[in-house]
Design a protein around this motif. Structure first.
Motif, PDB file in Angstrom:
ATOM      1  N   ASP A   9       0.801  -1.235   0.000  1.00 15.98           N
ATOM      2  CA  ASP A   9       0.000   0.000   0.000  1.00 15.98           C
ATOM      3  C   ASP A   9       0.832   1.282   0.000  1.00 15.98           C
ATOM      4  N   ASP A  53      -2.399  -1.383  -3.981  1.00 13.17           N
ATOM      5  CA  ASP A  53      -2.531   0.053  -3.752  1.00 13.17           C
ATOM      6  C   ASP A  53      -1.182   0.716  -4.026  1.00 13.17           C
ATOM      7  N   ASN A  83      -7.571  -1.860  -4.484  1.00 12.44           N
ATOM      8  CA  ASN A  83      -8.794  -1.089  -4.754  1.00 12.44           C
ATOM      9  C   ASN A  83      -8.497   0.334  -5.224  1.00 12.44           C
ATOM     10  N   HIS A 181      -4.058  -8.404  -2.723  1.00 13.12           N
ATOM     11  CA  HIS A 181      -4.112  -7.154  -1.960  1.00 13.12           C
ATOM     12  C   HIS A 181      -4.986  -7.292  -0.709  1.00 13.12           C
ATOM     13  N   HIS A 225      -3.809  -3.935   2.378  1.00 14.75           N
ATOM     14  CA  HIS A 225      -5.134  -3.337   2.359  1.00 14.75           C
ATOM     15  C   HIS A 225      -5.643  -2.780   3.680  1.00 14.75           C
TER      16      HIS A 225
HETATM   17 FE   LIG Z   1      -6.605  -1.292  -0.338  1.00 20.18          FE
END
Ligand SMILES: [Fe+2]
Ligand SMILES: [Fe+2]
Length: 300
Positions: A9, A53, A83, A181, A225
């Protein structure tokens, strides 16, 4: 013994700062990456597993900015989308275009071998409010996700569940790490706090757990995540969720792979000012308990 590291991330290519459980400081990431480059030069991992991410905003330019910063670390890496990477119709095309030199196949889900380990990388889709599965986000969710993830859900599409089963059947002889993720399991109860932000986990994580159970060579499931560290063993598989680089404790994981075990260690950046800048006093708990920070996974 050989080693790889997990970086999760990084939310690169964004100047937007915000708050999750601690300060979520994307604007400091170019400096963080310069520090990480120096730190990795000392550790010398054989590669980096980058658990999604990677970019923070959904544009082609942001994807390429993320690629350039990942490249700047100077090590081979295996990228996967989260996402924030896979939101709109063109997201996966930009991702493959930007990261093609690192991807083993022109795909966002793939597997590869490295020495005595096999790795599987998965790409979960969005579950819309009517429970249907899509490769893009519902518009209402996409618009708000820089602020919150209310209503956002993800699941592995049936095609990838079937492929995971086939891929594992074809690689029975090699100890395996599955990576995505999104965690396959919720944040464990012992790690939860009142009013904590919870980014969620896969809706069909149970299906992945059932498949991994059929293939006992799977030793670990590695994700990001949730922007916090946790380690939890479920059905003989060690689930490792690793925190986000722009957020306290701004750490990454080191995996020391021996013939008979993998030792997982949690590593802070040598410049501790990034973590200090992000910390909201009282929320140190995102760095985990001792059992969330180091673990030995037997390969026998
Ligand atoms: Fe995420
Ligand atoms: Fe994230």
């Amino acid at each position: 013994m050989w080693r790889f590291v997990q970086v999760s991330d990084p939310h690169l290519g964004s100047t937007r700062d915000g708050k999750w459980n601690n300060g979520f400081l994307c604007s400091m990431m170019p400096d963080v990456m310069r520090c990480l480059k120096r730190d990795l030069a000392r550790i010398k991992p054989e590669f980096i597993l980058a658990t999604g991410d990677l970019a923070s905003q959904q544009t082609r330019d942001a994807t390429f900015a993320a690629r350039d910063l990942m490249d700047s670390l100077g090590f081979p890496y295996y990228p996967m989308g989260g996402n924030h990477d896979f939101v709109v119709q063109d997201s996966r095309e930009w991702f493959i275009e930007a990261f093609h030199a690192q991807l083993p196949a022109k795909r966002t889900w793939y597997s590869f071998d490295h020495k005595n380990l096999h790795f599987v990388v998965l790409d979960a889709w969005w579950m819309w409010s009517d429970d249907t599965l899509h490769d893009v986000s519902e518009k209402t969710v996409a618009k708000m996700q820089h602020k919150h993830l209310k209503g956002a859900r993800w699941a592995l599409p049936p095609e990838q569940l079937a492929w995971l089963d086939e891929d594992l059947a074809a690689h029975r002889g090699l100890a395996t790490i599955v990576s995505c993720h999104y965690p396959a399991i919720p944040i464990p109860a012992r790690r939860r706090r009142p009013n904590m932000e919870d980014a969620g986990n896969l809706e069909n994580g149970g299906d992945i757990i059932a498949i991994m159970k059929r293939h006992p060579q799977v030793k670990a499931y590695v994700s990001g995540h949730v922007h916090m560290h946790f380690v939890e063993t479920v059905e003989g598989v060690t689930h490792i969720a690793t925190g986000a680089l722009p957020e306290y404790p701004t750490e990454f994981r080191e995996y020391l792979v021996h013939d008979d075990r993998i030792e997982v260690r949690t590593m802070g950046l040598s410049d501790t000012s990034f973590a200090a800048r992000s910390l909201i006093p009282g929320n140190e708990w995102t760095s985990g308990e001792e059992c969330d920070r180091q673990v030995a996974i037997p390969l026998a």
